[in-house]
Design a protein around this motif. Structure first.
Motif, PDB file in Angstrom:
ATOM      1  N   PRO A   1      -1.012  -2.154  -0.508  1.00  0.00           N
ATOM      2  CA  PRO A   1      -1.035  -0.960  -1.356  1.00  0.00           C
ATOM      3  C   PRO A   1      -1.764   0.201  -0.687  1.00  0.00           C
ATOM      4  O   PRO A   1      -2.505   0.020   0.282  1.00  0.00           O
ATOM      5  CB  PRO A   1      -1.816  -1.439  -2.583  1.00  0.00           C
ATOM      6  N   GLU A   2      -1.545   1.375  -1.219  1.00  0.00           N
ATOM      7  CA  GLU A   2      -2.318   2.536  -0.796  1.00  0.00           C
ATOM      8  C   GLU A   2      -3.674   2.566  -1.485  1.00  0.00           C
ATOM      9  O   GLU A   2      -4.638   3.107  -0.947  1.00  0.00           O
ATOM     10  CB  GLU A   2      -1.538   3.823  -1.124  1.00  0.00           C
ATOM     11  N   VAL A   3      -3.730   1.976  -2.699  1.00  0.00           N
ATOM     12  CA  VAL A   3      -4.973   2.026  -3.464  1.00  0.00           C
ATOM     13  C   VAL A   3      -5.130   0.760  -4.306  1.00  0.00           C
ATOM     14  O   VAL A   3      -4.159   0.230  -4.845  1.00  0.00           O
ATOM     15  CB  VAL A   3      -5.008   3.277  -4.378  1.00  0.00           C
ATOM     16  N   LEU A   4      -6.365   0.274  -4.373  1.00  0.00           N
ATOM     17  CA  LEU A   4      -6.750  -0.791  -5.300  1.00  0.00           C
ATOM     18  C   LEU A   4      -7.723  -0.187  -6.303  1.00  0.00           C
ATOM     19  O   LEU A   4      -8.790   0.312  -5.926  1.00  0.00           O
ATOM     20  CB  LEU A   4      -7.423  -1.949  -4.554  1.00  0.00           C
ATOM     21  N   ILE A   5      -7.332  -0.204  -7.571  1.00  0.00           N
ATOM     22  CA  ILE A   5      -8.210   0.256  -8.648  1.00  0.00           C
ATOM     23  C   ILE A   5      -8.706  -0.976  -9.384  1.00  0.00           C
ATOM     24  O   ILE A   5      -7.934  -1.654 -10.069  1.00  0.00           O
ATOM     25  CB  ILE A   5      -7.469   1.212  -9.606  1.00  0.00           C
ATOM     26  N   ASN A   6      -9.988  -1.288  -9.204  1.00  0.00           N
ATOM     27  CA  ASN A   6     -10.561  -2.516  -9.751  1.00  0.00           C
ATOM     28  C   ASN A   6     -11.596  -2.149 -10.818  1.00  0.00           C
ATOM     29  O   ASN A   6     -12.608  -1.520 -10.534  1.00  0.00           O
ATOM     30  CB  ASN A   6     -11.223  -3.327  -8.639  1.00  0.00           C
ATOM     31  N   ALA A   7     -11.335  -2.542 -12.046  1.00  0.00           N
ATOM     32  CA  ALA A   7     -12.193  -2.140 -13.160  1.00  0.00           C
ATOM     33  C   ALA A   7     -13.631  -2.618 -12.987  1.00  0.00           C
ATOM     34  O   ALA A   7     -13.901  -3.663 -12.407  1.00  0.00           O
ATOM     35  CB  ALA A   7     -11.631  -2.671 -14.476  1.00  0.00           C
ATOM     36  N   SER A   8     -14.549  -1.820 -13.504  1.00  0.00           N
ATOM     37  CA  SER A   8     -15.950  -2.183 -13.626  1.00  0.00           C
ATOM     38  C   SER A   8     -16.425  -1.582 -14.951  1.00  0.00           C
ATOM     39  O   SER A   8     -15.601  -1.269 -15.819  1.00  0.00           O
ATOM     40  CB  SER A   8     -16.751  -1.650 -12.421  1.00  0.00           C
TER      41      SER A   8
END
Length: 302
Positions: free
Chosen positions: A111-118
């Motif tokens: 992917p171009e981006v990993l958005i990982n919740a916090s």
């Protein structure tokens, strides 16, 4: 863009899926039971079954994914924090995030981006201190959970892949935490928890969903981001506004000792808050639809 969502069957995930589909994205939801969940997802979303045990390399057709969004994790508010529950809260987050990171590092997903919740719980109790993304972690249980969760996400080895960890506040919508907050008011027992002086960092569900899409579309954004509204509220003010919106009194404060008896250590997340502000998103020009607490509550509840 092709977006892969873990935890896409929850309140935020379902609405995020709908938002992305309406704006021309192709969305794939990863779930343990594809057949059971297929009928509950927004039309047009693909479903990928994964048992969270075998590596993601066992799945096919993941190489064309442009963005990965990870919202998966055991709820922190459903059960008392016994030692086994605390272990599962941490393990559920690290297990999924670790599998995603491994898949990225092995080239299974590119992917171009990993958005990982916090979560804003990363900062721990801070009193009246105004907190931006540059602040370090706290030392309580929730802070430890968030810190370990984020550390796992930042193990992505490819420097060309953006990793973003939105530190999410209390999400105001027609599901989730707000439903629990509303219940005492219906019985005329609403009021602040504890002293009422603790800060509550909140965000309307629609703004959170728009923010995640904004992050995907703005490659200059990376690292931790406070996913909160610009104006956090003290618990006493939040309760007063909630009572006003519901046309119910807010007169019944719940003493700290009762919360601790009822909830055990879990009472910590209600009695101690964070005054987090969204410096990164404001500098990037993100426009909030519901920056005012009363308007946010009215939209969510009425």
């Amino acid at each position: 863009m092709n977006v892969l969502i873990f935890g896409g069957t929850g309140f935020v995930g379902r609405n995020l899926t709908r938002e992305l589909l309406e704006n021309g994205y192709q969305v794939y939801i990863v779930t343990r039971n594809a057949q059971r969940m297929a009928g509950t997802l927004a039309g047009g979303a693909g479903v990928i079954e994964w048992d969270n045990i075998f590596p993601l390399a066992s799945l096919k057709n993941l190489t064309q994914i442009d963005a990965v969004i990870n919202l998966a994790g055991e709820s922190i508010g459903n059960r008392r924090w016994t030692p086994s529950v605390k272990e599962e809260i941490i393990a559920s987050r690290l297990r999924t995030t670790g599998a995603i990171v491994t898949a990225i590092n092995e080239g299974v997903i590119q992917p171009e981006v990993l958005i990982n919740a916090s979560a804003v719980g990363y900062y721990g109790p801070r009193g009246d201190e105004e907190i931006t993304e540059s602040e370090g972690p706290g030392k309580d249980f929730l802070a430890q959970v968030c810190q370990k969760w984020e550390e796992e996400a930042y193990k992505v080895q490819d420097s060309l892949i953006r990793v973003v960890t939105p530190r999410i506040g209390v999400v105001l919508g027609n599901e989730g935490a707000l439903n629990r907050m509303v219940l005492p008011f219906k019985f005329y027992l609403g009021g602040p928890l504890g002293t009422g002086e603790q800060w509550l960092s909140w965000i309307h569900s629609q703004d959170l969903i728009s923010m995640i899409r904004f992050i995907i579309e703005h490659p200059e954004l990376s690292g931790p981001i406070n996913a909160v509204a610009p104006h956090p509220a003290k618990m006493k003010d939040f309760s007063k506004t909630l009572g006003k919106v519901l046309n119910k009194p807010s007169w019944f404060p719940v003493p700290e000792i009762l919360l601790k008896i009822a909830l055990g250590q879990m009472a910590e997340m209600l009695l101690h808050g964070q005054r987090a502000v969204p410096k990164q998103m404001q500098q990037a020009g993100f426009a909030y639809r519901y920056g005012n607490l009363q308007e946010a509550l009215e939209n969510a509840l009425l």
